[in-house]
Design a protein around this motif. Structure first.
Motif, PDB file in Angstrom:
ATOM      1  N   PHE A  15      39.337  48.069   8.249  1.00  0.00           N
ATOM      2  CA  PHE A  15      38.068  48.488   8.466  1.00  0.00           C
ATOM      3  C   PHE A  15      37.537  48.853   9.841  1.00  0.00           C
ATOM      4  O   PHE A  15      37.985  48.397  11.040  1.00  0.00           O
ATOM      5  CB  PHE A  15      37.583  47.503   7.820  1.00  0.00           C
ATOM      6  N   THR A  16      37.072  49.578  10.632  1.00  0.00           N
ATOM      7  CA  THR A  16      36.699  49.898  11.874  1.00  0.00           C
ATOM      8  C   THR A  16      34.573  49.920  11.597  1.00  0.00           C
ATOM      9  O   THR A  16      34.857  50.267  10.805  1.00  0.00           O
ATOM     10  CB  THR A  16      36.749  51.060  12.017  1.00  0.00           C
ATOM     11  N   MET A  17      34.584  49.348  13.137  1.00  0.00           N
ATOM     12  CA  MET A  17      33.354  48.978  13.582  1.00  0.00           C
ATOM     13  C   MET A  17      32.623  49.321  15.275  1.00  0.00           C
ATOM     14  O   MET A  17      33.446  48.728  15.529  1.00  0.00           O
ATOM     15  CB  MET A  17      32.797  47.359  13.146  1.00  0.00           C
ATOM     16  N   PRO A  18      32.674  50.217  14.840  1.00  0.00           N
ATOM     17  CA  PRO A  18      31.098  49.870  16.406  1.00  0.00           C
ATOM     18  C   PRO A  18      30.693  49.513  17.160  1.00  0.00           C
ATOM     19  O   PRO A  18      30.120  48.514  16.171  1.00  0.00           O
ATOM     20  CB  PRO A  18      30.533  51.906  16.459  1.00  0.00           C
ATOM     21  N   GLN A  19      31.499  48.793  18.024  1.00  0.00           N
ATOM     22  CA  GLN A  19      29.346  48.079  19.005  1.00  0.00           C
ATOM     23  C   GLN A  19      29.734  48.507  20.381  1.00  0.00           C
ATOM     24  O   GLN A  19      30.583  48.272  21.009  1.00  0.00           O
ATOM     25  CB  GLN A  19      30.586  46.770  19.066  1.00  0.00           C
ATOM     26  N   LYS A  20      29.127  49.060  20.393  1.00  0.00           N
ATOM     27  CA  LYS A  20      27.907  49.061  21.819  1.00  0.00           C
ATOM     28  C   LYS A  20      28.150  48.289  23.186  1.00  0.00           C
ATOM     29  O   LYS A  20      27.560  46.406  21.752  1.00  0.00           O
ATOM     30  CB  LYS A  20      26.852  49.698  21.831  1.00  0.00           C
ATOM     31  N   VAL A  21      29.166  47.000  23.598  1.00  0.00           N
ATOM     32  CA  VAL A  21      28.392  45.784  24.873  1.00  0.00           C
ATOM     33  C   VAL A  21      26.940  46.498  25.104  1.00  0.00           C
ATOM     34  O   VAL A  21      27.045  47.503  26.108  1.00  0.00           O
ATOM     35  CB  VAL A  21      29.553  46.458  25.575  1.00  0.00           C
ATOM     36  N   LYS A  22      26.274  45.479  24.921  1.00  0.00           N
ATOM     37  CA  LYS A  22      24.540  45.150  25.266  1.00  0.00           C
ATOM     38  C   LYS A  22      24.747  44.084  26.502  1.00  0.00           C
ATOM     39  O   LYS A  22      25.488  43.255  27.004  1.00  0.00           O
ATOM     40  CB  LYS A  22      23.981  44.941  24.113  1.00  0.00           C
ATOM     41  N   PHE A  23      23.753  44.728  27.349  1.00  0.00           N
ATOM     42  CA  PHE A  23      23.093  43.099  28.164  1.00  0.00           C
ATOM     43  C   PHE A  23      23.342  41.738  27.856  1.00  0.00           C
ATOM     44  O   PHE A  23      23.879  41.339  28.919  1.00  0.00           O
ATOM     45  CB  PHE A  23      22.007  44.109  28.524  1.00  0.00           C
ATOM     46  N   LYS A  24      22.952  41.486  26.814  1.00  0.00           N
ATOM     47  CA  LYS A  24      23.418  40.578  25.853  1.00  0.00           C
ATOM     48  C   LYS A  24      24.264  39.552  25.669  1.00  0.00           C
ATOM     49  O   LYS A  24      24.672  38.344  25.661  1.00  0.00           O
ATOM     50  CB  LYS A  24      22.726  40.143  24.454  1.00  0.00           C
ATOM     51  N   HIS A  25      25.817  40.558  26.003  1.00  0.00           N
ATOM     52  CA  HIS A  25      26.834  40.174  25.607  1.00  0.00           C
ATOM     53  C   HIS A  25      27.574  40.178  27.082  1.00  0.00           C
ATOM     54  O   HIS A  25      28.455  38.961  27.057  1.00  0.00           O
ATOM     55  CB  HIS A  25      28.213  41.290  25.494  1.00  0.00           C
ATOM     56  N   CYS A  26      26.997  39.810  28.397  1.00  0.00           N
ATOM     57  CA  CYS A  26      27.722  39.959  29.156  1.00  0.00           C
ATOM     58  C   CYS A  26      27.038  38.479  29.967  1.00  0.00           C
ATOM     59  O   CYS A  26      26.050  38.771  30.398  1.00  0.00           O
ATOM     60  CB  CYS A  26      27.056  41.375  30.596  1.00  0.00           C
ATOM     61  N   ASP A  27      28.121  38.306  31.128  1.00  0.00           N
ATOM     62  CA  ASP A  27      27.619  37.647  32.160  1.00  0.00           C
ATOM     63  C   ASP A  27      26.960  37.958  33.659  1.00  0.00           C
ATOM     64  O   ASP A  27      27.167  39.119  33.164  1.00  0.00           O
ATOM     65  CB  ASP A  27      28.840  36.821  32.552  1.00  0.00           C
ATOM     66  N   PRO A  28      26.954  37.060  34.465  1.00  0.00           N
ATOM     67  CA  PRO A  28      25.709  37.685  35.605  1.00  0.00           C
ATOM     68  C   PRO A  28      27.191  38.411  36.589  1.00  0.00           C
ATOM     69  O   PRO A  28      27.245  39.813  37.067  1.00  0.00           O
ATOM     70  CB  PRO A  28      26.442  36.717  36.925  1.00  0.00           C
ATOM     71  N   ALA A  29      28.743  38.523  36.378  1.00  0.00           N
ATOM     72  CA  ALA A  29      29.279  39.385  36.514  1.00  0.00           C
ATOM     73  C   ALA A  29      29.767  40.350  35.885  1.00  0.00           C
ATOM     74  O   ALA A  29      30.058  41.968  36.791  1.00  0.00           O
ATOM     75  CB  ALA A  29      31.063  38.596  36.548  1.00  0.00           C
ATOM     76  N   GLY A  30      28.460  41.250  34.548  1.00  0.00           N
ATOM     77  CA  GLY A  30      28.784  42.569  34.845  1.00  0.00           C
ATOM     78  C   GLY A  30      29.858  42.705  33.574  1.00  0.00           C
ATOM     79  O   GLY A  30      29.787  43.726  32.517  1.00  0.00           O
ATOM     80  N   ILE A  31      30.432  41.911  33.273  1.00  0.00           N
ATOM     81  CA  ILE A  31      31.693  41.651  32.297  1.00  0.00           C
ATOM     82  C   ILE A  31      31.067  40.684  30.615  1.00  0.00           C
ATOM     83  O   ILE A  31      29.853  40.608  30.907  1.00  0.00           O
ATOM     84  CB  ILE A  31      33.096  41.548  32.239  1.00  0.00           C
ATOM     85  N   GLU A  56      35.693  49.810  19.975  1.00  0.00           N
ATOM     86  CA  GLU A  56      35.986  50.128  18.069  1.00  0.00           C
ATOM     87  C   GLU A  56      36.502  48.614  17.671  1.00  0.00           C
ATOM     88  O   GLU A  56      38.137  48.802  18.152  1.00  0.00           O
ATOM     89  CB  GLU A  56      36.834  51.231  18.010  1.00  0.00           C
ATOM     90  N   LEU A  57      35.562  48.056  16.844  1.00  0.00           N
ATOM     91  CA  LEU A  57      36.601  47.000  16.710  1.00  0.00           C
ATOM     92  C   LEU A  57      36.657  47.007  15.552  1.00  0.00           C
ATOM     93  O   LEU A  57      37.014  47.805  14.196  1.00  0.00           O
ATOM     94  CB  LEU A  57      35.597  45.763  16.380  1.00  0.00           C
ATOM     95  N   SER A  58      38.501  46.933  15.324  1.00  0.00           N
ATOM     96  CA  SER A  58      40.052  47.105  13.667  1.00  0.00           C
ATOM     97  C   SER A  58      40.098  45.453  12.995  1.00  0.00           C
ATOM     98  O   SER A  58      40.296  44.849  14.123  1.00  0.00           O
ATOM     99  CB  SER A  58      40.404  48.110  14.193  1.00  0.00           C
ATOM    100  N   LEU A  59      39.541  45.899  11.707  1.00  0.00           N
ATOM    101  CA  LEU A  59      39.772  44.714  11.241  1.00  0.00           C
ATOM    102  C   LEU A  59      40.930  44.816  10.252  1.00  0.00           C
ATOM    103  O   LEU A  59      40.695  45.779   9.395  1.00  0.00           O
ATOM    104  CB  LEU A  59      38.533  44.130  10.528  1.00  0.00           C
TER     105      LEU A  59
END
Length: 136
Positions: free
Chosen positions: A3-19, A74-77
């Motif tokens: 099963f696949t699910m797209p996931q855009k990395v958003k600002f809320k996911h990131c730490d101050p280093a931007g990752i 792309e997350l694949s389960l």
């Protein structure tokens, strides 16, 4: 089969280093599990949680590369094993073919008192089908 699910990395996911701050990956994994039940098994996750739940009993993650704000993952389960009340899954995230993490985990179906309970026959049959197709 996976099963696949797209996931855009958003600002809320990131730490101050931007990752991506690693606990956010666990939220993404859980979002993928919920989408798998909703879309892959056609059993709304809220229905499963009406009189119990499906908590994660065990999880192990190998982080292989950082993800940054704006990346499109792309997350694949893939369900890997089915027990009386447990389900083993493997979740992998990639971005443009590069692996970002791979996780193995065990979910357990519980009743309203928090005790493990067998998968209902209709859900067991659907899960078994996913596992058999993944092994083919």
């Amino acid at each position: 089969m996976r099963f696949t699910m797209p996931q855009k990395v958003k600002f809320k996911h990131c730490d101050p280093a931007g990752i991506v701050f690693y606990p956010r990956y666990f939220e993404m994994i859980n979002d993928c599990v919920e989408a798998f039940f909703d879309e892959g098994l056609e059993v709304p996750f809220e229905e499963v949680h009406r009189n119990g739940g499906v908590p994660t009993a065990e999880i192990s993650v190998q982080f292989t590369a950082p993800s940054r704000h704006g990346d499109r993952l792309e997350l694949s389960l893939t369900p890997t094993r089915l027990g009386r009340s447990s389900l083993g899954i493997r979740t992998e995230a990639t971005c443009d073919g590069e692996r970002r993490f791979v996780a193995t985990s065990t979910l357990v179906l519980i009743d309203g008192q928090g005790k493990s309970t067998p998968w209902p026959d209709h859900l067991r049959a659907k899960l078994r089908g996913w596992i058999q197709q993944a092994a083919a």
